[in-house]
Every structure is written in C-alpha cells, then in structure tokens.
Design a protein around this motif. Structure first.
Motif, PDB file in Angstrom:
ATOM      1  N   SER A  59       3.746  78.385  38.598  1.00 47.07           N
ATOM      2  CA  SER A  59       3.538  76.937  38.667  1.00 47.07           C
ATOM      3  C   SER A  59       4.421  76.242  37.643  1.00 47.07           C
ATOM      4  CB  SER A  59       2.075  76.588  38.379  1.00 47.07           C
ATOM      5  OG  SER A  59       1.919  75.207  38.187  1.00 47.07           O
ATOM      6  N   THR A  60       4.999  75.140  38.034  1.00 50.82           N
ATOM      7  CA  THR A  60       5.699  74.273  37.081  1.00 50.82           C
ATOM      8  C   THR A  60       4.908  72.985  36.889  1.00 50.82           C
ATOM      9  OG1 THR A  60       7.863  75.151  37.680  1.00 50.82           O
ATOM     10  CG2 THR A  60       7.840  72.972  36.649  1.00 50.82           C
ATOM     11  N   ARG A  61       4.736  72.215  37.977  1.00 48.94           N
ATOM     12  CA  ARG A  61       4.099  70.893  37.884  1.00 48.94           C
ATOM     13  C   ARG A  61       2.642  70.981  37.446  1.00 48.94           C
ATOM     14  NH1 ARG A  61       8.470  70.737  40.888  1.00 48.94           N
ATOM     15  NH2 ARG A  61       7.768  72.831  41.349  1.00 48.94           N
ATOM     16  N   THR A  62       1.873  71.851  38.078  1.00 49.16           N
ATOM     17  CA  THR A  62       0.438  71.900  37.806  1.00 49.16           C
ATOM     18  C   THR A  62       0.178  72.388  36.392  1.00 49.16           C
ATOM     19  OG1 THR A  62       0.183  72.415  40.151  1.00 49.16           O
ATOM     20  CG2 THR A  62      -1.745  72.721  38.748  1.00 49.16           C
ATOM     21  N   ARG A 110      -5.580  78.579  39.194  1.00 44.76           N
ATOM     22  CA  ARG A 110      -4.692  78.704  40.369  1.00 44.76           C
ATOM     23  C   ARG A 110      -4.822  80.128  40.876  1.00 44.76           C
ATOM     24  NH1 ARG A 110       1.332  76.591  41.590  1.00 44.76           N
ATOM     25  NH2 ARG A 110       0.044  74.716  41.689  1.00 44.76           N
ATOM     26  N   HIS A 137      -5.507  72.092  47.665  1.00 45.31           N
ATOM     27  CA  HIS A 137      -4.707  71.698  46.497  1.00 45.31           C
ATOM     28  C   HIS A 137      -5.069  70.255  46.129  1.00 45.31           C
ATOM     29  CE1 HIS A 137      -1.742  71.839  43.511  1.00 45.31           C
ATOM     30  NE2 HIS A 137      -0.641  71.951  44.214  1.00 45.31           N
ATOM     31  N   GLN A 140      -2.849  67.953  43.769  1.00 47.75           N
ATOM     32  CA  GLN A 140      -1.650  67.415  44.406  1.00 47.75           C
ATOM     33  C   GLN A 140      -1.978  66.169  45.219  1.00 47.75           C
ATOM     34  OE1 GLN A 140       1.666  68.481  44.154  1.00 47.75           O
ATOM     35  NE2 GLN A 140       1.986  66.514  45.172  1.00 47.75           N
ATOM     36  N   CYS A 276       5.507  68.052  48.104  1.00 39.85           N
ATOM     37  CA  CYS A 276       4.761  68.341  46.863  1.00 39.85           C
ATOM     38  C   CYS A 276       5.616  69.111  45.863  1.00 39.85           C
ATOM     39  CB  CYS A 276       3.471  69.085  47.178  1.00 39.85           C
ATOM     40  SG  CYS A 276       3.692  70.797  47.648  1.00 39.85           S
ATOM     41  N   LEU A 277       6.749  69.672  46.311  1.00 38.24           N
ATOM     42  CA  LEU A 277       7.652  70.462  45.480  1.00 38.24           C
ATOM     43  C   LEU A 277       6.936  71.734  44.968  1.00 38.24           C
ATOM     44  CD1 LEU A 277       9.310  67.561  43.432  1.00 38.24           C
ATOM     45  CD2 LEU A 277      10.210  68.667  45.500  1.00 38.24           C
TER      46      LEU A 277
HETATM   47  N1   CP Z   1       3.219  71.043  43.671  1.00 40.62           N
HETATM   48  C1   CP Z   1       2.828  72.020  42.817  1.00 40.62           C
HETATM   49  O1   CP Z   1       1.657  72.412  42.752  1.00 40.62           O
HETATM   50  O2   CP Z   1       3.841  72.463  42.030  1.00 40.62           O
HETATM   51  P1   CP Z   1       3.763  73.782  41.128  1.00 40.62           P
HETATM   52  O3   CP Z   1       3.609  74.955  42.046  1.00 40.62           O
HETATM   53  O4   CP Z   1       5.076  73.801  40.362  1.00 40.62           O
HETATM   54  O5   CP Z   1       2.578  73.653  40.203  1.00 40.62           O
END
Ligand code: CP
Length: 324
Positions: A59-62, A110, A137, A140, A276-277
């Motif tokens: 994961s980056t964003r979360t 996660r 999710h 998101q 959502c990337l």
């Molecule tokens: N959209 C999202 O959850 O990104 P990550 O997988 O980077 O957390």
C-alpha cells in the motif's frame, strides 16, 4: 473556527461503506472537508493515542494517509507488516487482535478475505478500520465522494459509471457509496465479472430510500452515456498477482473495458475520469486520460488524507465517549 462534529450513529468499526448511515456519511464528509481546510485544527484532539496499521498487502496511499492522519490528530501510528508480527508465524487473527486492542486506540487492517476484518471487529475492544479487503474498500470510497462533491457541488442524482471488474472491492464500495448518496451507477463488465447479487441487493434496498439506482450492462459505451463520472479500476487486483493464467484471461476479457478519451467522448460534457490508483497505464486507463484535464484521480488520492483523519477522529472519539 467552529469545528463540525459527527454526532449520532457512528459505528463501532468501519468495515464497509454501508456501516455508515447516509446522514452519518454526509457528516463524516463534512468533517473531512473542514479538516482539509484546517489540517492541524484537531492537532491536540487525540494526543497520546496510538493506532496500529496492519498490512498484509502492499500500500502507498492507504498506509501513508492513515499514518499522516493519525499524526495530524496528535496520535502516533505504528505501521506493522504481517511478516514482522507473530500473525505471520501462526498466531491467530483473534489472539493478535485481543492483544493489540489492549495496547492501542484503533486498529486498521489491509487483508485478503473480508472475514478477517469481521473477525477482528468481533473481538477488538477498540475501533477497527478496513484498510482494504478483497471485497470492500470503504476508505477509498469516502475520498471518492469528497472529490466528487468538491468538483460538482452535490452528489444526489449524479449519474456515474464503473467500467471493468464489477466484483472488485473498489466497485463494491463505490456502489455502496452511490447508494448512500442517491446517485445513479451504471456498471459495465464482461459477463464473468458481474457484481455479486447480495451486494447489488443491499445497494438497491438503500437506493429505494435515497433515490439512486444501479444498472448492469456488458457495453462500456452504454454505461458511460450521460455519465458525469467514469470510474476505471485495475484489471488484476493484488490478490491475483501470483496467478499468471488469471492475469492473461483477465487481460483478454477486459480488453474492451479501457477508459480512454474515445469512451469519455460518449459521456456527459462535464465528465470526470476516476481511478483509485495505482493504475496500470495503457490497460484499464490511458495516460492521456489519467494525466488529462478530465482526470479526478489525483484529487481522489489527495482526499485520502482528510477522509482518513475524519474517520479516525469520529470512531475513536465516539468509542471513548461510549466507554466513559
Ligand atoms: N487506492 C489505494 O488503496 O492505494 P494503495 O494500495 O496505494 O493504498
């Protein structure tokens, strides 16, 4: 500045969007908007508290938004990878949760099967936040709704489309978010990837009250016709990355379900493209769309932080109030 508060029906845990009643969801979005305006306005509100963020997938964003949100509320965040915990070496989810929740003020997780976060919530003495499971999710979707509301001013009655895998966690949660917000969603999927009946039924029951609707089609052009927002999602989710045959099959089945400028030209004039990337550029979405003037993806990503702040603040302060 008077800080908005989220009163009333805050759930003990956030595992799915549908844990938030429609009015509560709006209140959380209002709080997130205020936190975006004044990021450090709540800096003392949870001083001394600590959250644990357990990740069984990358994961980056979360990961970063939850940890940063915690810091902005005066908390510390422990980011814990499964392999570094006894969880990765045989200790059960329930035993891990019982112990961690005796140390911490909230747990985020996660994971793969959604039943894992349900099992955690069943034994945890502190709020559990689903940081993504195979089927949901919610974090998101809150960021998605805030981005849409900022861009269009209101959500009720908006027409949206989701293109690709209708069984993905992003689609399931976006559908629930549309249901809570009285939005119309058209989902275009290959026949093999149609949204699960139970998830559709739950959304339709709520839409009967909120005025939204959901329709299914196999034709991307039909789904985007008149849509103001078109959502693209990766063709191969994280839980299938180690399955080369599945990857090849999905690439073949989903080849017609790419969000590109030609597809968006069939949508409403003011359409935005959502993602959502992370994206696989050239598969489910083109670089021209993702980097172009119709892209909402970067705002969706940025809004992960204030929505995470609002979720953590609402759940933890409510849990403390209930316990006192
Ligand atoms: N959209 C999202 O959850 O990104 P990550 O997988 O980077 O957390």
């Amino acid at each position: 500045m008077n800080h908005p508060t989220v009163n009333g029906d805050i759930p003990g845990h956030l595992l799915r969007v549908s844990d938030l009643a429609p009015e509560t969801l709006v209140a959380v979005l209002d709080l997130a908007a205020a936190m975006k305006e004044e990021p450090l306005g709540w800096a003392d509100s949870l001083r001394g508290a600590v959250i644990g963020c357990v990740f069984e997938k990358p994961s980056t964003r979360t990961r970063v938004s939850l940890a940063t949100a915690a810091h902005r509320l005066g908390m510390d965040a422990l980011v814990l990878n499964r392999a570094d915990l006894q969880l990765g070496h045989g200790e059960t989810v329930a035993d891990t949760t019982r112990v961690l929740s005796s140390f911490l003020d909230a747990l985020t997780m996660r994971t793969f099967e959604h039943s894992v976060v349900e099992e955690m919530a069943a034994v945890s003495t502190v709020p559990v936040v689903n940081a993504l499971s195979n089927t949901h999710h919610p974090c998101q979707s809150l960021a998605d709704l805030l981005a849409l509301r900022e861009h269009f001013g209101s959500l009720t009655g908006m027409r949206t489309a989701f293109i690709g895998d209708g069984q993905s966690n992003t689609c399931n949660s976006f559908l629930a978010a549309c249901a809570a917000s009285g939005m119309h969603l058209a989902i275009a999927t290959p026949p093999a990837y149609e949204t699960d009946d139970d998830i559709l039924r739950e959304a339709r029951e709520l839409m009967a009250r909120t005025g939204g609707s959901v329709t299914l089609t196999t034709e991307p052009v039909e789904a985007v016709s008149g849509a103001q927002a078109v959502y693209a999602e990766v063709w191969v989710s994280m839980d299938k990355h180690d399955q080369p045959d599945e990857r090849a099959e999905r690439a073949e089945r989903l080849a017609r379900y790419r969000v590109d400028d030609d597809l968006l030209d069939h949508a409403a004039k003011d359409v935005v493209a959502m993602h959502c990337l992370p994206a696989v550029r050239g598969e489910e979405i083109t670089s021209e769309v993702l980097d172009g003037p119709r892209s909402l993806a970067w705002r969706q990503a940025a809004n992960r932080l204030p929505t995470a702040q609002a979720v953590l603040h609402s759940l933890i302060t409510t849990a403390r109030r209930r316990a006192s």
